[in-house]
Design a protein around this motif. Structure first.
Motif, short mmCIF file in Angstrom:
data_model
loop_
_atom_site.label_atom_id
_atom_site.label_comp_id
_atom_site.label_asym_id
_atom_site.label_seq_id
_atom_site.Cartn_x
_atom_site.Cartn_y
_atom_site.Cartn_z
N PRO A 264 -0.38 -0.87 3.19
CA PRO A 264 -0.53 0.59 3.12
C PRO A 264 0.22 1.21 1.95
O PRO A 264 -0.03 2.37 1.61
N ALA A 265 1.11 0.46 1.31
CA ALA A 265 1.79 0.97 0.13
C ALA A 265 0.83 1.17 -1.03
O ALA A 265 1.16 1.85 -2.02
N LYS A 266 -0.38 0.63 -0.92
CA LYS A 266 -1.40 0.86 -1.95
C LYS A 266 -1.73 2.35 -2.09
O LYS A 266 -2.25 2.78 -3.12
N LEU A 267 -1.45 3.12 -1.03
CA LEU A 267 -1.64 4.57 -1.12
C LEU A 267 -0.75 5.16 -2.22
O LEU A 267 -1.14 6.12 -2.90
N ARG A 268 0.42 4.59 -2.39
CA ARG A 268 1.37 5.07 -3.39
C ARG A 268 1.09 4.46 -4.76
O ARG A 268 1.19 5.14 -5.79
N ASP A 269 0.69 3.19 -4.78
CA ASP A 269 0.57 2.46 -6.04
C ASP A 269 -0.85 2.42 -6.60
O ASP A 269 -1.04 2.16 -7.79
N GLY A 270 -1.88 2.67 -5.73
CA GLY A 270 -3.27 2.51 -6.13
C GLY A 270 -3.84 1.25 -5.51
O GLY A 270 -3.13 0.25 -5.32
N MET A 271 -5.12 1.26 -5.19
CA MET A 271 -5.72 0.15 -4.46
C MET A 271 -5.62 -1.18 -5.21
O MET A 271 -5.52 -2.24 -4.60
N HIS A 272 -5.63 -1.15 -6.53
CA HIS A 272 -5.69 -2.40 -7.30
C HIS A 272 -4.45 -2.62 -8.15
O HIS A 272 -4.50 -3.35 -9.15
N ALA A 273 -3.36 -2.01 -7.73
CA ALA A 273 -2.10 -2.21 -8.47
C ALA A 273 -1.67 -3.67 -8.36
O ALA A 273 -1.63 -4.24 -7.26
N ALA A 274 -1.34 -4.27 -9.50
CA ALA A 274 -0.96 -5.69 -9.51
C ALA A 274 0.43 -5.88 -8.93
O ALA A 274 0.72 -6.90 -8.29
N VAL A 275 1.30 -4.90 -9.15
CA VAL A 275 2.67 -4.98 -8.64
C VAL A 275 3.03 -3.64 -8.02
O VAL A 275 2.41 -2.61 -8.31
#
Length: 492
Positions: free
Chosen positions: A367-378
Motif C-alpha cells: 500500500p506504500a505504492k500510494l505514496r511512491d507510485g504504482m511502479h516505483a522501483a524503490v
C-alpha cells in the motif's frame, strides 16, 4: 279467446318468467365476478296462425359500450407500461440508494477521497495506507454491485418479455377457440357467458400489448394499435428469442442488421418498441420490459462505465511512475488488471474495474505504492506527500463525460456520481407519478363500465319481484281456466 288459448298464453308467460328468473338469478350470483356483463331477456309477442298466443323469449341479450371498452383497454396498456417501469426502477434505486446513502457510488467516492486526504497529511502512516486501499476496494465493490444489478435487471426484463409473449400467444389461441365456439352457437343458444370469457381474455391481453378489436365474421379480429394483425381467421403468433445472459455491450439492432438481442416479430414484421417501424408497440407490459432492457438500464450502464473510466484514467495520468508502456502502464485502478484507454474501452468497465494488485496487500502488494507510485522501483521518502496530493487533486478536477449517458457532460467525479443516482431516482419518480395518474384514469373507465354493464343487485332484486308477480298472475289465469273447465264438465 277460448279457454285453451288462455291456458296456452298463461303457460307461455310462465315459461318466459322462468327464463327471466334464471337470468336474473345468474346476474345476482355473478354480481362480484370480474368482467361479468349483465344479461337481459328479450321478449316478444307469440303469434300463431295470425292470432296472439302469448309471449315468446326472443333471446338473452348482452349490451356493452364498445367505445368505453376501447378506452379502458388503452388505459390498461398504459398502466401496464408504467407499472413495469416503476417496479424495475424501484429495484434499481433501492440498490444504489440516494447520493448521501452509504451504499451509493457518491458516498463510496467520498469515503475514498477523505481517506486519501488524511493520508496526504500523514504519508508515512501504514495504517492509513491500508485504510485507503480498503476504501478503494469498497469503491470497486460498489461499481461491481451496480454493474451486476444493471445486468440482472436487463436479464430479468428479457425473461419477462419471453414469459409475456408466451402468455399473449396462449391468450390469442384461447380467444381464437372462443371465436369458433361463439360463431357455432350464435343462432342456437345463449353465448353471453362465452362473450364475457372472451372479453376477459382480451382485457388481459391489452395489459401486455396495446390492441384494437374489430367485429368480424369469425368473431373478432385483433390488431396491434400499429396495424399488425394478431388474430383473424387464425392466430398470428408473436415471436421472441430469450437471452438468459446479457453482456453489458449487448444491444437490440433492428433488421436488417445482426442483433445480439431479440426483438418482437409477427409474421416477419418487426413490432419491437423503438425499432423505427411504424407498427412498433409503445405501451403495455411488453413495451415496459423493452424500455428497461434496451433504454433505461443501458443508460445507467453508460453512466457508471463513464464514471469508472474517468476515475481509472485519472489515476493513471496522475501517477508519475506510469510510463504508458506495459507493464508500467497501470494506475491504482485497472481494467481487470490491465491499463485503461478511455477512448477505446468496452461497455461493462464498472464490472471489471479493480484495485491494482501492486498496491493491494491481500494480493501481495504494498500500500506504500500510494505514496511512491504504482511502479516505483524503490521506496521514496516516507514523509513525501507529493504523489498522494496529486491523487487527491483528481477529485477537484472537472471531467468531460459522454453525452449519450443522458446527464451532465462536464462535472467532478463526485458530482457525476451524485447526478447519476439522482437521474435514476428522477426516472423512478416520473414512472410512479405516471403510474398513479394512469391508474386513476383506468379506475374511472372501470367504474363507468361497471355502472353501465355490471350488475346492480338492488335493480335485479326489483326485477325478481316483478317476475314473481308476473309468474303468480299467469298461475292465477291457469287456475281460473281450470275452474272454468271444471264448471263446464260438471254441466255436461
Amino acid at each position: 279467446m277460448s279457454i285453451s288459448q288462455a291456458i296456452q298464453s298463461a303457460l307461455s308467460g310462465m315459461n318466459a318468467t322462468q327464463t327471466q328468473a334464471a337470468v336474473v338469478s345468474r346476474n345476482i350470483a355473478n354480481a362480484q365476478t370480474e368482467g361479468y356483463v349483465r344479461k337481459e331477456v328479450s321478449l316478444g309477442s307469440l303469434v300463431v296462425g295470425g292470432s296472439g298466443a302469448g309471449v315468446s323469449v326472443l333471446g338473452i341479450s348482452r349490451t356493452v359500450d364498445e367505445y368505453l371498452i376501447r378506452d379502458m383497454r388503452k388505459s390498461t396498456s398504459e398502466v401496464g407500461y408504467q407499472e413495469v417501469l416503476n417496479a424495475s426502477l424501484g429495484l434499481y434505486t433501492d440498490m444504489i440508494g440516494q447520493p448521501q446513502d452509504e451504499r451509493s457510488l457518491a458516498s463510496a467516492l467520498g469515503e475514498f477521497e477523505r481517506e486519501l486526504t488524511l493520508l496526504g497529511e500523514n504519508p508515512e502512516d501504514v495504517a492509513l495506507q491500508q485504510s485507503v486501499i480498503a476504501r478503494a476496494k469498497d469503491l470497486v465493490n460498489t461499481f461491481t454491485r451496480t454493474d451486476k444489478s444493471i445486468r440482472q435487471l436487463r436479464e430479468d426484463a428479457d425473461s419477462q418479455i419471453s414469459t409475456t409473449v408466451a402468455d399473449i400467444n396462449r391468450n390469442l389461441s384461447e380467444i381464437h377457440r372462443l371465436n369458433r365456439e361463439i360463431t357455432a352457437r350464435q343462432n342456437s343458444g345463449d353465448v353471453g357467458d362465452l362473450l364475457d370469457q372472451r372479453d376477459r381474455l382480451i382485457d388481459s391481453l391489452s395489459k401486455d400489448i396495446p390492441i384494437n378489436v374489430f367485429p368480424s365474421n369469425n368473431g373478432v379480429t385483433i390488431m396491434t394499435q400499429g396495424g399488425v394483425t394478431l388474430l383473424d381467421s387464425e392466430v398470428h403468433q408473436v415471436n421472441f428469442a430469450a437471452s438468459p445472459l446479457i453482456p453489458a455491450n449487448a444491444a437490440y439492432v433492428p433488421p436488417p442488421g445482426p442483433s445480439a438481442l431479440s426483438g418482437l416479430t409477427v409474421d416477419g414484421v418487426d413490432i419491437t418498441p423503438n425499432s423505427g417501424y411504424p407498427g412498433s408497440i409503445a405501451a403495455g407490459t411488453l413495451a415496459g420490459h423493452f424500455e428497461i432492457r434496451d433504454t433505461l438500464m443501458p443508460r445507467f450502464q453508460k453512466q457508471v462505465d463513464e464514471l469508472a473510466s474517468q476515475l481509472t484514467a485519472a489515476f493513471q495520468t496522475a501517477d508519475a511512475t506510469v510510463t504508458g508502456l506495459a507493464p508500467e502502464d497501470t494506475g491504482l485502478f485497472t481494467d481487470a488488471g490491465n491499463a485503461h484507454d478511455p477512448l477505446a474501452y468496452a461497455p461493462g468497465l464498472a464490472g471489471r474495474i479493480s484495485v491494482n494488485a501492486l498496491a493491494d496487500p491481500q494480493a501481495g502488494g504494498d500500500p506504500a505504492k500510494l505514496r511512491d507510485g504504482m511502479h516505483a522501483a524503490v521506496a521514496g521518502p516516507a514523509g513525501d506527500p507529493a504523489q498522494i496530493q496529486a491523487f487527491s487533486s483528481i477529485f477537484t478536477q472537472t471531467f468531460n463525460f459522454d453525452v449519450t449517458a443522458g446527464i451532465q457532460t462536464s462535472a467532478t467525479l463526485g458530482s457525476y456520481a451524485a447526478n447519476s443516482a439522482s437521474d435514476a431516482h428522477a426516472q423512478q419518480t416520473t414512472a410512479s407519478v405516471n403510474m398513479q395518474s394512469e391508474k386513476t384514469a383506468l379506475e374511472s373507465f372501470s367504474n363507468a363500465r361497471l355502472s353501465r354493464d355490471g350488475v346492480n343487485i338492488d335493480d335485479e332484486m326489483q326485477k325478481m319481484l316483478t317476475i314473481e308477480r308476473s309468474y303468480a298472475a299467469s298461475a292465477q289465469v291457469i287456475s281460473a281456466a281450470n275452474r272454468m273447465l271444471d264448471s263446464l264438465l260438471a254441466a255436461v
